[in-house]
Structures are given as structure tokens and as C-alpha cells.
Design a protein around this motif. Sequence first.
Motif, PDB file in Angstrom:
ATOM      1  N   GLY A 294      41.424   3.531 -22.091  1.00  0.00           N
ATOM      2  CA  GLY A 294      41.771   4.121 -23.463  1.00  0.00           C
ATOM      3  C   GLY A 294      39.958   4.169 -24.462  1.00  0.00           C
ATOM      4  N   VAL A 295      38.961   2.954 -23.729  1.00  0.00           N
ATOM      5  CA  VAL A 295      37.863   3.416 -24.132  1.00  0.00           C
ATOM      6  C   VAL A 295      37.585   4.458 -25.382  1.00  0.00           C
ATOM      7  CG1 VAL A 295      35.844   3.039 -24.601  1.00  0.00           C
ATOM      8  CG2 VAL A 295      37.797   1.753 -23.497  1.00  0.00           C
ATOM      9  N   GLN A 296      37.264   5.778 -24.598  1.00  0.00           N
ATOM     10  CA  GLN A 296      36.729   7.454 -25.190  1.00  0.00           C
ATOM     11  C   GLN A 296      37.660   7.234 -25.879  1.00  0.00           C
ATOM     12  OE1 GLN A 296      33.406   8.340 -24.702  1.00  0.00           O
ATOM     13  NE2 GLN A 296      33.358   6.745 -23.483  1.00  0.00           N
ATOM     14  N   ALA A 297      38.867   7.337 -26.262  1.00  0.00           N
ATOM     15  CA  ALA A 297      39.828   7.708 -26.712  1.00  0.00           C
ATOM     16  C   ALA A 297      40.206   6.848 -28.546  1.00  0.00           C
ATOM     17  CB  ALA A 297      41.909   7.792 -26.371  1.00  0.00           C
ATOM     18  N   PHE A 298      40.088   5.692 -28.016  1.00  0.00           N
ATOM     19  CA  PHE A 298      39.722   4.487 -28.837  1.00  0.00           C
ATOM     20  C   PHE A 298      38.321   4.778 -30.195  1.00  0.00           C
ATOM     21  CE2 PHE A 298      38.002   0.690 -30.621  1.00  0.00           C
ATOM     22  CZ  PHE A 298      38.378   0.175 -31.279  1.00  0.00           C
ATOM     23  N   VAL A 299      37.592   5.472 -28.847  1.00  0.00           N
ATOM     24  CA  VAL A 299      36.187   6.040 -30.279  1.00  0.00           C
ATOM     25  C   VAL A 299      36.619   6.644 -30.963  1.00  0.00           C
ATOM     26  CG1 VAL A 299      34.191   6.709 -30.492  1.00  0.00           C
ATOM     27  CG2 VAL A 299      34.597   5.051 -28.518  1.00  0.00           C
ATOM     28  N   VAL A 300      36.860   7.355 -30.433  1.00  0.00           N
ATOM     29  CA  VAL A 300      37.299   8.797 -31.030  1.00  0.00           C
ATOM     30  C   VAL A 300      38.201   8.563 -32.522  1.00  0.00           C
ATOM     31  CG1 VAL A 300      38.520  11.233 -30.866  1.00  0.00           C
ATOM     32  CG2 VAL A 300      37.096  11.113 -28.762  1.00  0.00           C
ATOM     33  N   GLN A 301      39.643   7.863 -32.135  1.00  0.00           N
ATOM     34  CA  GLN A 301      40.597   7.737 -33.359  1.00  0.00           C
ATOM     35  C   GLN A 301      40.031   6.301 -34.249  1.00  0.00           C
ATOM     36  OE1 GLN A 301      43.470   9.227 -33.231  1.00  0.00           O
ATOM     37  NE2 GLN A 301      42.265  10.697 -32.173  1.00  0.00           N
ATOM     38  N   PHE A 302      39.024   5.581 -34.015  1.00  0.00           N
ATOM     39  CA  PHE A 302      38.529   4.253 -34.686  1.00  0.00           C
ATOM     40  C   PHE A 302      37.313   4.878 -35.281  1.00  0.00           C
ATOM     41  CE2 PHE A 302      36.180   0.095 -35.944  1.00  0.00           C
ATOM     42  CZ  PHE A 302      36.946   0.196 -36.302  1.00  0.00           C
ATOM     43  N   THR A 303      36.562   6.154 -34.996  1.00  0.00           N
ATOM     44  CA  THR A 303      35.337   6.057 -35.369  1.00  0.00           C
ATOM     45  C   THR A 303      35.260   7.123 -36.972  1.00  0.00           C
ATOM     46  OG1 THR A 303      34.870   7.842 -34.058  1.00  0.00           O
ATOM     47  CG2 THR A 303      33.476   5.515 -33.323  1.00  0.00           C
ATOM     48  N   PRO A 304      36.397   7.794 -36.816  1.00  0.00           N
ATOM     49  CA  PRO A 304      36.837   8.581 -37.776  1.00  0.00           C
ATOM     50  C   PRO A 304      37.346   7.932 -39.285  1.00  0.00           C
ATOM     51  CG  PRO A 304      37.305   9.689 -36.151  1.00  0.00           C
ATOM     52  CD  PRO A 304      37.105   8.872 -35.822  1.00  0.00           C
ATOM     53  N   THR A 305      38.735   6.762 -38.542  1.00  0.00           N
ATOM     54  CA  THR A 305      38.791   6.263 -39.416  1.00  0.00           C
ATOM     55  C   THR A 305      38.157   5.167 -40.256  1.00  0.00           C
ATOM     56  OG1 THR A 305      41.033   5.717 -38.578  1.00  0.00           O
ATOM     57  CG2 THR A 305      40.494   3.752 -39.833  1.00  0.00           C
ATOM     58  N   LEU A 306      36.459   4.211 -39.344  1.00  0.00           N
ATOM     59  CA  LEU A 306      36.020   3.921 -40.180  1.00  0.00           C
ATOM     60  C   LEU A 306      34.862   4.102 -41.291  1.00  0.00           C
ATOM     61  CD1 LEU A 306      34.089   1.465 -39.369  1.00  0.00           C
ATOM     62  CD2 LEU A 306      32.430   2.025 -37.701  1.00  0.00           C
ATOM     63  N   TYR A 307      34.832   5.645 -40.917  1.00  0.00           N
ATOM     64  CA  TYR A 307      33.788   5.710 -42.690  1.00  0.00           C
ATOM     65  C   TYR A 307      34.918   6.084 -43.369  1.00  0.00           C
ATOM     66  CZ  TYR A 307      34.610  10.917 -41.382  1.00  0.00           C
ATOM     67  OH  TYR A 307      35.588  11.979 -42.393  1.00  0.00           O
ATOM     68  N   THR A 308      35.936   6.448 -43.266  1.00  0.00           N
ATOM     69  CA  THR A 308      37.205   7.180 -44.526  1.00  0.00           C
ATOM     70  C   THR A 308      37.245   5.979 -45.040  1.00  0.00           C
ATOM     71  OG1 THR A 308      38.586   7.326 -42.841  1.00  0.00           O
ATOM     72  CG2 THR A 308      37.970   9.177 -43.183  1.00  0.00           C
ATOM     73  N   SER A 309      37.764   4.595 -44.547  1.00  0.00           N
ATOM     74  CA  SER A 309      37.914   3.610 -45.379  1.00  0.00           C
ATOM     75  C   SER A 309      37.146   2.913 -45.125  1.00  0.00           C
ATOM     76  CB  SER A 309      39.031   3.122 -44.174  1.00  0.00           C
ATOM     77  OG  SER A 309      40.456   3.479 -43.153  1.00  0.00           O
ATOM     78  N   SER A 310      36.404   2.471 -45.267  1.00  0.00           N
ATOM     79  CA  SER A 310      34.232   2.507 -45.763  1.00  0.00           C
ATOM     80  C   SER A 310      34.488   3.354 -47.123  1.00  0.00           C
ATOM     81  CB  SER A 310      33.505   2.371 -44.081  1.00  0.00           C
ATOM     82  OG  SER A 310      33.628   2.124 -43.607  1.00  0.00           O
ATOM     83  N   ILE A 311      34.104   4.521 -47.301  1.00  0.00           N
ATOM     84  CA  ILE A 311      34.028   5.167 -48.579  1.00  0.00           C
ATOM     85  C   ILE A 311      34.973   4.116 -49.312  1.00  0.00           C
ATOM     86  CG2 ILE A 311      34.197   7.175 -49.243  1.00  0.00           C
ATOM     87  CD1 ILE A 311      33.284   8.467 -46.837  1.00  0.00           C
ATOM     88  N   VAL A 312      36.259   4.828 -49.386  1.00  0.00           N
ATOM     89  CA  VAL A 312      37.354   3.835 -50.223  1.00  0.00           C
ATOM     90  C   VAL A 312      35.819   2.099 -50.801  1.00  0.00           C
ATOM     91  CG1 VAL A 312      39.701   3.137 -51.087  1.00  0.00           C
ATOM     92  CG2 VAL A 312      38.657   5.004 -49.288  1.00  0.00           C
ATOM     93  N   LEU A 313      36.557   1.353 -50.064  1.00  0.00           N
ATOM     94  CA  LEU A 313      35.714   0.193 -49.810  1.00  0.00           C
ATOM     95  C   LEU A 313      34.886   0.128 -50.662  1.00  0.00           C
ATOM     96  CD1 LEU A 313      36.645  -1.183 -46.081  1.00  0.00           C
ATOM     97  CD2 LEU A 313      38.455  -1.440 -48.256  1.00  0.00           C
ATOM     98  N   VAL A 314      33.826   0.842 -50.560  1.00  0.00           N
ATOM     99  CA  VAL A 314      32.379   0.706 -51.094  1.00  0.00           C
ATOM    100  C   VAL A 314      32.466   1.721 -52.564  1.00  0.00           C
ATOM    101  CG1 VAL A 314      30.163   2.313 -51.072  1.00  0.00           C
ATOM    102  CG2 VAL A 314      30.723   0.834 -49.251  1.00  0.00           C
ATOM    103  N   LEU A 315      33.286   2.223 -52.239  1.00  0.00           N
ATOM    104  CA  LEU A 315      33.339   3.503 -53.537  1.00  0.00           C
ATOM    105  C   LEU A 315      34.449   1.851 -54.411  1.00  0.00           C
ATOM    106  CD1 LEU A 315      33.882   5.523 -55.386  1.00  0.00           C
ATOM    107  CD2 LEU A 315      36.251   5.553 -54.311  1.00  0.00           C
ATOM    108  N   GLY A 316      35.013   0.948 -54.181  1.00  0.00           N
ATOM    109  CA  GLY A 316      35.918  -0.100 -54.274  1.00  0.00           C
ATOM    110  C   GLY A 316      34.423  -1.271 -55.292  1.00  0.00           C
ATOM    111  N   PHE A 317      33.709  -0.881 -54.554  1.00  0.00           N
ATOM    112  CA  PHE A 317      32.034  -2.014 -54.462  1.00  0.00           C
ATOM    113  C   PHE A 317      31.218  -1.571 -55.649  1.00  0.00           C
ATOM    114  CE2 PHE A 317      27.987  -3.979 -53.246  1.00  0.00           C
ATOM    115  CZ  PHE A 317      28.719  -5.713 -53.189  1.00  0.00           C
ATOM    116  N   TYR A 318      31.552  -0.325 -55.746  1.00  0.00           N
ATOM    117  CA  TYR A 318      30.228   0.218 -56.777  1.00  0.00           C
ATOM    118  C   TYR A 318      31.427   0.652 -57.583  1.00  0.00           C
ATOM    119  CZ  TYR A 318      26.485  -0.009 -53.023  1.00  0.00           C
ATOM    120  OH  TYR A 318      25.751  -1.042 -52.488  1.00  0.00           O
ATOM    121  N   THR A 319      32.284   1.144 -58.052  1.00  0.00           N
ATOM    122  CA  THR A 319      32.574   1.843 -58.742  1.00  0.00           C
ATOM    123  C   THR A 319      33.813   0.144 -60.009  1.00  0.00           C
ATOM    124  OG1 THR A 319      34.265   2.600 -57.974  1.00  0.00           O
ATOM    125  CG2 THR A 319      32.077   3.812 -58.182  1.00  0.00           C
TER     126      THR A 319
END
Length: 401
Positions: free
Chosen positions: A212-237
Motif C-alpha cells: 500500500g505504499v504507493q497508494a498511501f503516498v497518493v492519498q497522504f501527500t495531497p492531505t499533507l498540503y491541504t491540511s497544512s495550508i489551514v494550519l499555516v493560515l491559522g499560524f500567520y493570521t
Amino acid sequence: MRHKFIINTLSLLSIKGVDFLVPLIVFPILINKLGFSEFGFISLGFAFSMYFIAIFQYGNNLVAVKYIASEINKAKHSSYVINVLCSQVILFFVSFILVYLSTLNEALHEYNKLFLLSVSYALAEALIPTWLYQGKEKMKALGGVGVISKLCLLAYLSFLMPESSSYIEVFLAFIISSLFSALFLFYYGYKSSWYNFKLPSLSGIFNYYKNGVQAFVVQFTPTLYTSSIVLVLGFYTTNEIVGIFSAAQKFVNISLSFLLIIFNVAYPYLIKNRDKENFFSYRYIVLSALLCIGSVLVLPYLTRLIINESVEEINFNIAFLAPMILFFGIRVAYGQLHCYLNRKEKQYSYIVTIGSLTGLFCSVFIIKEYGSNGAIILMNLVNFIMASLVIFYKFQRKENI
């Protein structure tokens, strides 16, 4: 076959419909009662949980669905189901301990309960065996259980939850709802003789992680940046800005979830009928374009009906987030679907990783400078990069992805 496709589509639509009915009713109530600041805090918790939902699911909606749909020997299904379940629980315990240790840090200690509840909610949500019912193409029961559990959740949050409640009661309600769905669906599958309970094997768990490594990368990396955008937005705003951006995201996600429903229903069928890929892909992208336009035209009217404040700011965000709906459709049709039907998972995982890490790297600089506008730019930019790459590899190379 067409009848089954329609039934499965309606079943998943019922789940996703109620999934969005709950936020569209409950979140405006929370916003109107608590304000965008507190809603932004709750949004941070849900954004944090998205990391772990992706981790605990470990690409099940691609790999596990494909295994269940294509494996003729049903006796092997029992071992696979148990190994998946045990693998998720192992990932949960490791994650829970790491998060707990991280929140011992003084800077994060105030988020201790929020983060631990987020991880617990992620497990409850990931345990729902959607992949099993997709692979079996038996989504009618899945839809019924999902609707009942979400309606109960809606009733509690809207009418029964005390006025003095906090985010803790909100998360506990979501956790109980998801656990109810997971337990009942596993019980239904057992009663339907889809699998039997047996001891898991270490080799089976290891192979599950390995395959499941390849599928995990496919599913996790988009979540990584979308969720991080919200968290970074909360940090700076401010939490208020996070709340407005998150509200707009939830409305746009209506269209994205509809696209995911169509893909999830079609995927098991296309595994067995690969000659239908191009027929499906073309119509899928046309549907994405229509949903993109429809979101810009229709969603602003919906926000005015259910939100009392900051409506114009939310509609502004919706209008400029909408293009990513089309980019997402292209990425799924020409990338994810094509790769997993043609055993080219690695190439697609490279594309998703490049796009997601680009967004993650740029988020700190762009959001710091442009705030929520920067977050909108990033969401579109990352999806545009991935859509462009899958188009290039599919049509410009002699050897398709």
C-alpha cells in the motif's frame, strides 16, 4: 450492471449528501453561536485529523478496493480484512503516543486535548470499511448505515447538545457516530459471510504496508498540503480568517465529493472493464468543468441562506477556489484512474508528491505574505501543477503513465 451502478451511486450520494448536510446545518449553527474565531479553532482540529485519516486509511480506497474486487478466492478475504483492521490499529497507537509526547511541549500543551481527540476521530472515521463495500459493490447497506448515523449526529448537535458545550463534545459526537457506523458495517459483513474472524499474521500485516505504499503516498501527500495550508493560515493570521476560509472550502468540497463519489462507484467496475476507461475519463472531466462553473454560480446563493455574517468574504473565496474542481477532475481521470488500471502507480505517486511538496514548501512564504488569498493561490496552483503533469505524461509520451 447499469442498475447496480445506479444503486451504488445513489448509496454513496446518500452518505455524502448527509455528510454535507451535517456541516451545512451544524457548522453555521456553531458559527452563528460561537463566532468565526471559535469555529476556526474547531476547523484546526479537523484539519489536523485529516493527516491521520489519510495515514490510517493507508490507501485503502485504491489498493484494498482493487484486491477485494479482483480476488476470486473469497477465503483470502478474511485474512485481508483482519490484516487491514490490525494494521490501522497499530498505526493509531503509534500516532497517538507520538502526538501525546509532542503536546508535552509547552508551546503545544494548550492543544493537548484538541489534537488527541482529532487523532481518535481519525481512527473512528478510518475504521469505516467503505473499501470493503466498494470492492464487493454492495454499497446499499453502506449508504443506509451512513445516513442513519449522520442524522443521529445531526440531531444531537442541533438540538440535544448543551449550550455550554465546547469542542470536546463536538469531537466526541463525531467519534461516536463514526464508531457506530464502523462496528455495524463490520458486523453486517460478517453476517453476510464476506469474511470470518481469525488471528492476524505478521507477514500479512507487513505485506499490507508494503503493497500500500504507493497508494498511501497518493492519498497522504495531497492531505499533507491541504491540511497544512489551514494550519499555516491559522499560524500567520487569525482564527476568524481560518473560519472564513474553511467555510468556503467546505462549500467547494461539495463538488469535489460528488466527483469522488462517481470515481469510487466506477472504480471497481472499471477494474473489471478496462476498455471503458477512455469513455469514463472524458465524461468525468466534462462533469468536473460543469461542477466548476456551477459552484461559482450556485454556491453563493446557498451561503446567503445559511450564513449570517462574512458572506461576501466566503463567496469571494468560493469563486477563486472553484477552478481547482476542474484540475482535480483531470488529475483523477488522467492520473489516478489511468495509473491504477494500468499498474503505473509509481509514476502517479511521483506526480502527486511533486505537486504536494511544492504546495507544502510554498505555503509558509505565500500565506505569510498574502494570507487567505495566498491559500487560495496555493490550492489552485498545486492542483494545476498535478493536472498539467498527468496530461503531459498521458498524451506527450510514447509510453503512457
